[in-house]
Scaffold this motif. Structure first.
Motif, PDB file in Angstrom:
ATOM      1  N   SER A  36       0.830  -1.217   0.000  1.00 44.19           N
ATOM      2  CA  SER A  36       0.000   0.000   0.000  1.00 44.19           C
ATOM      3  C   SER A  36       0.857   1.258   0.000  1.00 44.19           C
ATOM      4  N   THR A 118      -3.836   4.997   2.685  1.00 39.99           N
ATOM      5  CA  THR A 118      -5.064   5.217   3.443  1.00 39.99           C
ATOM      6  C   THR A 118      -5.108   4.339   4.696  1.00 39.99           C
ATOM      7  N   GLU A 119      -4.472   3.178   4.615  1.00 39.89           N
ATOM      8  CA  GLU A 119      -4.402   2.293   5.772  1.00 39.89           C
ATOM      9  C   GLU A 119      -3.319   1.259   5.509  1.00 39.89           C
ATOM     10  N   TYR A 124      -4.708  -1.919   9.433  1.00 37.88           N
ATOM     11  CA  TYR A 124      -5.831  -1.243   8.760  1.00 37.88           C
ATOM     12  C   TYR A 124      -6.810  -0.454   9.642  1.00 37.88           C
ATOM     13  N   THR A 125      -6.245   0.335  10.558  1.00 33.32           N
ATOM     14  CA  THR A 125      -7.083   1.226  11.363  1.00 33.32           C
ATOM     15  C   THR A 125      -7.661   2.328  10.476  1.00 33.32           C
ATOM     16  N   GLY A 126      -6.807   2.875   9.601  1.00 32.91           N
ATOM     17  CA  GLY A 126      -7.286   3.868   8.637  1.00 32.91           C
ATOM     18  C   GLY A 126      -7.441   5.262   9.203  1.00 32.91           C
ATOM     19  N   THR A 127      -6.841   5.527  10.370  1.00 32.15           N
ATOM     20  CA  THR A 127      -6.986   6.858  10.970  1.00 32.15           C
ATOM     21  C   THR A 127      -5.668   7.624  11.062  1.00 32.15           C
TER      22      THR A 127
END
Lengths: 258, 322
Positions: A36, A118-119, A124-127
Motif C-alpha cells: 500500500s 489510506t491504511e 488497517y485502522t485507517g486513521t
C-alpha cells in the motif's frame, strides 16, 4: 518540493498472521515494504520530479531497527529515511503511531507535502494520516485516487461511496493515497546498490520527546478475549466437467432466487 | 447498567441518512439511555426526522462550510463533547467517519477502536469486538481511557430497526472554526452512474476479480449476469487498482461491506482484503480456475473451472428459464 512519505514495514501478508503472548502482532519474520505504501513512494518521486527539485524522505516506525522495507523504497529513489525503532514502542496504537510520525515530519523539516497510504495492510485502522494532520495542524486530503500540485496548492480526487469529490487545499498538507493511484516502479539494480549507502536516521521515542505516550500504556486499551472465529461450514467444491453452470442454477433455484 | 449518553456521528447522501448510520443508532439504543446524533452537512431537518425515527432525541447540526464533513465536524464535536459529556461517540467505518474519529482522537487525546463489529455494555463497561487476520481471529477490547470513548464500526454489523420515534430536536451549532483542517474545500462532486440495486443493499451480488482476464470481460461476465439476476455488480481490489472498474464497485476491507443473500465471486482468489467485505453473505458461490484459491474456503458452492466457459453457460441456462 520536499515530500515526506510514511512507510510501514509489515510481516509478509502471504504468510498467515499470528499474535504474540502479549497480543501484539508477531513481527519476528523479516518484514517487507507494505505494498500500500509503494504507491505513496511512487507518487512522491513523480511529484518531486515534476517540480524539478527537492527530495523524498521516508519515515517509518518499526521494531528491531528493521530497514529491509525501507531499503526497497530507497531503491525506488527516495533520498533518505528516519526510522523510529524502540522497544518502548511495542503495542503502540494508531494515535501513538501518529504522534511518532508527526514528530518525524517535524524532525525532517521543510516538508511541503506528506503522503501516506489510506491504511496499512496489517493493522488497517485507517486513521493515522488524519491524526497526523491534526497533530501537525495541517489540512488532510484523504482517500485520494488522483493528486495534482500547482501554484502552492494540492488538488485531489477523493474517493467517496458514490464516486469522487474534487478537494483542494494549500500546502503544506497531508494526502492519503489509495492503492492504484500510480503504478509503482520496480527498483533498478543501480537503485538497489545506491540504497545501501543512503542515510537512515535512527531515533527513539525519547529522542522525539514522546516518552510515556507510546507502547501499550499509551494505547490505554486492553484485550479481554481472543478466540478463533467459528469456521464457515465448508461447502461443496466441484471440478467443472461441463456441468458447473447447471450446478449453480440448481443452487440458485433451491434458494428461490431464480 | 447501560451507558448514560451515546452519540452517533450521522452521515447522509443528499437528504438520505446512510443505512450504516441507522444501524449504529439501533445499537446505541440498546447500550445507552440517551442517544443523540451529531451531523455536519445539509438538509438537517430531513436528517433529524430519520435519526429521530431510529431513536435519537437531539440532532447536533454543524455547518460543514464546504469542507470534508468529517474533518470540519471534529472541531465542533470536540467543543461540544466538553459541555455535553457523552460516554461514547460511535462512527461508521466510512471515509468521513474515519476522518472525524481521527481528528477528534487528537483533539480529545483519546485512543480509537476501529473496524468494530460488536458492542456491548456490562456494568457500565463497554466491550468492543473486532476481527483480525481477515476475520479468522476475534478480539474483544476494553478502554481504560476517560470518556468519551471513540469507536468506529463496520457497516452491516447490526440490523437497522426503527424505534418509531418522532423527529429529533435540531440544535444548530453553526460554523465552528476548524483551523487549517477546514481549508480543504470540496470543489466538485462526481457520482458514478448507477443502474439497478445498490451494491450494499442488493439481494444478489456478482463480483469479478483478476481471473476474468481482461477489462473487456467485465461487462459480459459480471455486469450482465448481475443484471440478469436483478442484482448488483462488484469487484475485487485487484481489478479496481488495475483501473478496469471504478472504485465505487470495490468490495472488501477498503471498499464496501456486503451481506447479500447470494454472493457470486468470479475469478476472485479470495485475498483477506476481499473476504473481510463479503464473508458474512448468506450464500457464497465461487468460480475460479485455481482449486487451491482461498475463496473456496468460504464458498458454499465452488466450481473449479474457467469463468469464460461457466458464466456464458450459466447466462444461457438462466435466460432459458425466462
Amino acid at each position: 518540493m520536499n515530500v515526506v512519505v510514511c512507510v510501514k514495514q509489515i510481516p509478509d501478508p502471504s504468510v498467515p498472521g499470528q499474535l504474540e503472548a502479549d497480543h501484539t502482532l508477531d513481527r519476528s519474520a523479516k518484514p517487507i515494504l507494505d505494498e500500500s505504501d509503494s504507491y505513496g513512494v511512487e507518487m512522491a518521486l513523480q511529484l518531486v520530479d515534476a517540480a524539478g527539485g527537492g527530495e523524498v524522505t521516508l519515515i517509518s516506525l518499526a521494531p528491531n531497527g528493521e530497514v529491509s522495507g525501507l531499503r526497497t523504497a530507497l531503491a525506488m529513489g527516495a533520498a533518505k529515511a528516519v526510522l523510529v525503532s524502540d522497544e518502548a514502542c511495542s503495542g503502540t496504537d494508531a494515535l501513538g503511531t501518529a504522534k511518532v510520525l508527526a514528530k518525524c515530519v517535524e524532525r525532517v523539516g521543510n516538508a511541503d507535502l506528506v503522503l501516506a497510504a489510506t491504511e496499512s495492510s496489517d493493522g488497517y485502522t485507517g486513521t493515522v494520516p488524519a491524526q497526523m494532520a491534526e497533530l501537525l495542524g495541517w489540512p488532510a486530503l484523504t482517500f485520494a485516487k488522483k493528486v495534482e500540485i500547482a501554484d502552492g496548492k494540492v488538488k485531489i480526487q477523493r474517493q467517496t461511496e458514490a464516486g469522487y469529490d474534487v478537494v483542494e487545499a494549500s500546502l503544506p498538507a497531508l494526502v492519503s493515497v489509495t492503492a492504484g493511484v500510480v503504478e509503482p516502479r520496480y527498483p533498478s539494480f543501480k537503485g538497489i546498490m545506491a540504497a545501501k549507502s543512503k542515510p537512515v536516521d535512527q531515533v527513539t521515542a525519547a529522542d522525539l520527546g514522546l516518552e510515556g505516550q507510546v507502547g501499550w500504556a499509551g494505547a490505554r486499551q486492553a484485550i479481554s478475549n481472543v478466540e478463533q472465529a467459528p469456521a464457515r461450514q465448508a461447502g461443496e467444491k466441484f471440478e467443472d466437467d461441463g456441468t458447473g453452470a447447471e450446478k449453480i442454477v440448481a443452487f440458485l433455484e433451491n434458494l428461490k432466487v431464480i | 447498567m447501560t451507558l448514560n449518553k451515546v452519540w452517533v456521528y450521522a452521515e447522509a447522501n443528499g437528504d438520505k441518512v446512510t443505512t450504516a448510520t441507522l444501524e449504529l443508532l439501533t445499537k446505541a439504543r440498546e447500550i445507552a439511555s440517551t442517544v443523540e446524533a451529531v451531523y455536519a452537512g445539509g438538509h438537517a431537518d430531513a436528517v433529524a426526522a430519520q435519526v429521530g425515527e431510529y431513536g435519537a432525541t437531539t440532532l447536533h447540526a454543524i455547518d460543514a462550510q464546504g469542507g470534508m464533513p468529517g474533518q470540519v465536524a471534529a472541531a465542533a464535536i470536540a467543543q461540544l463533547a466538553h459541555s455535553e459529556a457523552p460516554d461514547a461517540i460511535l462512527f461508521v467505518q466510512s471515509y468521513d467517519g474515519r476522518d472525524a474519529i481521527a481528528r477528534l482522537s487528537v483533539k480529545l487525546d483519546r485512543p480509537v477502536l476501529t473496524n468494530g463489529f460488536s458492542l456491548s455494555v456490562d456494568g457500565g463497561q463497554l466491550t468492543f469486538g473486532t476481527a483480525i487476520f481477515g476475520g479468522a481471529t476475534l478480539v474483544d477490547c476494553t478502554l481504560s481511557s476517560d470518556a468519551p470513548h471513540l469507536i468506529a464500526v463496520r457497516p452491516k454489523s447490526f440490523a437497522a430497526e426503527s424505534a418509531g420515534g418522532g423527529a429529533a430536536a435540531v440544535t444548530n451549532h453553526g460554523s465552528i472554526d476548524a483551523g487549517r483542517a477546514g481549508e480543504a474545500k470540496v470543489l466538485e462532486v462526481f457520482e458514478e452512474e448507477q443502474s439497478g440495486p445498490k451494491l450494499e443493499e442488493a439481494e444478489i451480488v456478482v463480483s469479478g476479480g483478476r481471473g476474468i482476464g481482461a477489462q473487456e470481460s467485465y461487462k459480459p461476465l459480471v455486469e450482465e449476469l448481475a443484471k440478469q439476476l436483478k442484482g448488483a455488480f462488484g469487484a475485487s481490489r485487484a481489478i479496481v487498482d488495475a483501473g478496469w472498474v471504478p472504485y465505487a464497485l470495490q468490495v472488501g476491507q477498503t471498499g464496501k461491506t456486503v451481506k447479500p443473500k447470494v454472493y457470486i465471486a468470479l475469478g476472485i482468489s479470495g485475498a483477506t482484503q476481499h473476504l473481510v467485505g463479503m464473508k458474512n453473505s448468506d450464500n457464497i458461490i465461487a468460480v475460479n480456475k485455481d482449486g487451491e484459491a482461498p475463496i473456496f474456503g468460504v464458498a458454499d458452492l465452488g466450481i473449479v473451472g474457467d469463468v469464460h466457459k461457466v458464466v456464458p453457460a450459466l447466462k444461457d441456462a438462466i435466460a432459458a428459464k425466462g
